[in-house]
Design a protein around this motif. Structure first.
Motif, PDB file in Angstrom:
ATOM      1  N   ASP A 205       0.830  -1.208   0.000  1.00 53.09           N
ATOM      2  CA  ASP A 205       0.000   0.000   0.000  1.00 53.09           C
ATOM      3  C   ASP A 205       0.863   1.256   0.000  1.00 53.09           C
ATOM      4  O   ASP A 205       0.427   2.310  -0.486  1.00 53.09           O
ATOM      5  N   LEU A 206       2.064   1.152   0.550  1.00 53.34           N
ATOM      6  CA  LEU A 206       2.957   2.303   0.641  1.00 53.34           C
ATOM      7  C   LEU A 206       3.954   2.338  -0.511  1.00 53.34           C
ATOM      8  O   LEU A 206       4.218   3.392  -1.081  1.00 53.34           O
ATOM      9  N   SER A 207       4.504   1.179  -0.851  1.00 47.46           N
ATOM     10  CA  SER A 207       5.564   1.153  -1.866  1.00 47.46           C
ATOM     11  C   SER A 207       5.042   1.498  -3.268  1.00 47.46           C
ATOM     12  O   SER A 207       5.801   2.001  -4.107  1.00 47.46           O
ATOM     13  N   MET A 232      14.926   9.780  -5.599  1.00 48.90           N
ATOM     14  CA  MET A 232      14.801  10.455  -4.285  1.00 48.90           C
ATOM     15  C   MET A 232      14.423   9.506  -3.138  1.00 48.90           C
ATOM     16  O   MET A 232      13.649   9.857  -2.259  1.00 48.90           O
ATOM     17  N   LEU A 233      14.968   8.306  -3.170  1.00 45.11           N
ATOM     18  CA  LEU A 233      14.709   7.342  -2.101  1.00 45.11           C
ATOM     19  C   LEU A 233      15.984   6.944  -1.364  1.00 45.11           C
ATOM     20  O   LEU A 233      15.945   6.151  -0.431  1.00 45.11           O
ATOM     21  N   GLY A 234      17.120   7.491  -1.829  1.00 46.96           N
ATOM     22  CA  GLY A 234      18.382   7.208  -1.158  1.00 46.96           C
ATOM     23  C   GLY A 234      18.897   5.811  -1.401  1.00 46.96           C
ATOM     24  O   GLY A 234      19.780   5.340  -0.667  1.00 46.96           O
ATOM     25  N   LEU A 315      11.477   4.432   5.617  1.00 50.12           N
ATOM     26  CA  LEU A 315      11.077   4.800   6.974  1.00 50.12           C
ATOM     27  C   LEU A 315      10.147   6.006   6.972  1.00 50.12           C
ATOM     28  O   LEU A 315       9.207   6.092   7.772  1.00 50.12           O
ATOM     29  N   HIS A 316      10.384   6.937   6.051  1.00 52.01           N
ATOM     30  CA  HIS A 316       9.542   8.135   5.981  1.00 52.01           C
ATOM     31  C   HIS A 316       8.091   7.788   5.645  1.00 52.01           C
ATOM     32  O   HIS A 316       7.172   8.499   6.064  1.00 52.01           O
ATOM     33  N   GLU A 321       2.531   7.892   7.730  1.00 54.06           N
ATOM     34  CA  GLU A 321       1.268   7.206   8.007  1.00 54.06           C
ATOM     35  C   GLU A 321       0.983   7.080   9.501  1.00 54.06           C
ATOM     36  O   GLU A 321      -0.062   6.542   9.902  1.00 54.06           O
ATOM     37  N   GLY A 322       1.893   7.551  10.338  1.00 52.36           N
ATOM     38  CA  GLY A 322       1.667   7.489  11.784  1.00 52.36           C
ATOM     39  C   GLY A 322       1.920   6.123  12.380  1.00 52.36           C
ATOM     40  O   GLY A 322       1.485   5.850  13.514  1.00 52.36           O
ATOM     41  N   ILE A 323       2.593   5.232  11.651  1.00 53.90           N
ATOM     42  CA  ILE A 323       2.895   3.902  12.176  1.00 53.90           C
ATOM     43  C   ILE A 323       3.875   4.006  13.334  1.00 53.90           C
ATOM     44  O   ILE A 323       3.846   3.225  14.279  1.00 53.90           O
ATOM     45  N   ILE A 324       4.770   4.987  13.260  1.00 53.35           N
ATOM     46  CA  ILE A 324       5.753   5.197  14.329  1.00 53.35           C
ATOM     47  C   ILE A 324       5.189   6.177  15.349  1.00 53.35           C
ATOM     48  O   ILE A 324       4.739   7.251  14.969  1.00 53.35           O
TER      49      ILE A 324
END
Length: 324
Positions: A205-207, A232-234, A315-316, A321-324
């Motif tokens: 869902d994120l990737s 831009m993903l490093g 990680l961003h 998404e507020g998972i952290i």
């Protein structure tokens, strides 16, 4: 209200917690045959559990109802005062009724009980006085007797409401296990907020919102840098001629290479990549990606669909998404 005496705040707080903790420990002796029957009756009920009470017990009742509804046991709250003014219509034929009261002898309770019993519904009492009117009239009694309130005047409901809350939680957890209620079931009832996202949001869902940086094994350093910079993903994946994943290059790898003061003109992707990159399947929960990042002290994972590389989770993404 003006403060009239000096107090030791920390001492008072600790004493309160100790009194309430002791009350919860004492509840263990009240988990008896009636408690077991109550769990069985509620679990097998064809209707709902209707919880009622007055005053502070009513507030505890609302919390218990919320816990039950969110964990697979249909429940509703009916205020005892409102019940005798029309809300009795909430009770249906196959419902079970649970009345919560410390004293078991409140005027509203005394008026309500005969009406409930006339409907023929099973009546469970959660009560702090087993000699009370409520305890005597109920089919089953959940004993929440406490020796004292934490209040210095032994008046304000403190320890007693803590005991009610704990007994309600014990009831709810037993029902969770009875029904085999799982984390996936829990997610269905909690689709919103951080909790919901932890239970249903998946890596894919994120990737899928990102590009999929990739270079070849023989790509020159300039091409590697451009790919990492433009996406831009490093990070970029390194692919073999058959488009199989064989490594990863991060911006950290580039910095470490430059620190070695080597001739960059001849460097290709194969020279600086890390083989066996950390990855995760797209159907895994996003919270699992966070755990894997923490475990390996990294900030991104390659996302796979079986053995095929399909993207990056960063990680961003989890922070956003507020998972952290």
């Amino acid at each position: 209200m003006k403060k009239t005496t000096a107090i030791n705040i920390r001492e008072t707080a600790l004493r309160t917690l100790q009194v309430e903790a002791a009350a919860i420990r004492d509840l263990q002796q009240f988990v008896d045959e009636d408690f077991e029957k109550a769990v069985e009756i509620i679990a097998q009920c064809a209707g709902r559990l209707v919880v009622t009470g007055i005053g502070k017990s009513a507030i505890i009742g609302q919390k218990i109802v919320a816990t039950l509804n969110s964990t697979g046991t249909p429940a509703l709250f009916m205020h005892a005062a409102d019940a005798i003014h029309g809300d009795l219509g909430m009770i249906q034929e196959h419902d079970v009724v649970m009345c919560i009261s410390k004293s078991g002898s409140s005027p509203e309770i005394k008026v309500l009980l005969p009406l409930v019993k006339s409907f023929g519904n099973t009546l469970i009492a959660m009560v702090g006085n087993t000699s009370s009117y409520l305890a005597q009239e109920a089919d089953l009694v959940l004993n929440t007797t406490v020796t004292q309130e934490a209040c210095p005047n032994n008046l304000a409901p403190t320890t007693s409401t803590t005991a009610q809350m704990a007994m309600g939680d014990a009831l709810a957890v037993c029902l969770i296990e009875w029904h085999g209620f799982t984390a996936a079931d829990f997610a269905k009832f909690h689709p919103g907020g951080t909790l919901g996202k932890k239970l249903y949001l998946k890596v894919g869902d994120l990737s899928r919102h990102h590009q999929t940086p990739r270079v070849r094994l023989d790509s020159p350093l300039q091409e590697v840098i451009l790919e990492i910079s433009s996406k831009m993903l490093g990070v970029t994946a390194v692919m073999d001629p058959e488009e199989q994943l064989c490594g990863i290059i991060t911006d950290g790898d580039l910095r470490r290479m430059l620190e070695k003061n080597i001739n960059t003109a001849t460097v290709i992707a194969r020279d600086i990549m890390s083989a066996h990159p950390k990855h995760i399947q797209k159907d895994e929960l996003a919270i699992n990606a966070l755990e894997k990042m923490r475990q390996h002290d990294i900030t991104q994972l390659l996302v796979m669909e079986d053995k095929r590389y399909i993207g990056i989770i960063h990680l961003h993404d989890l922070i956003r998404e507020g998972i952290i």
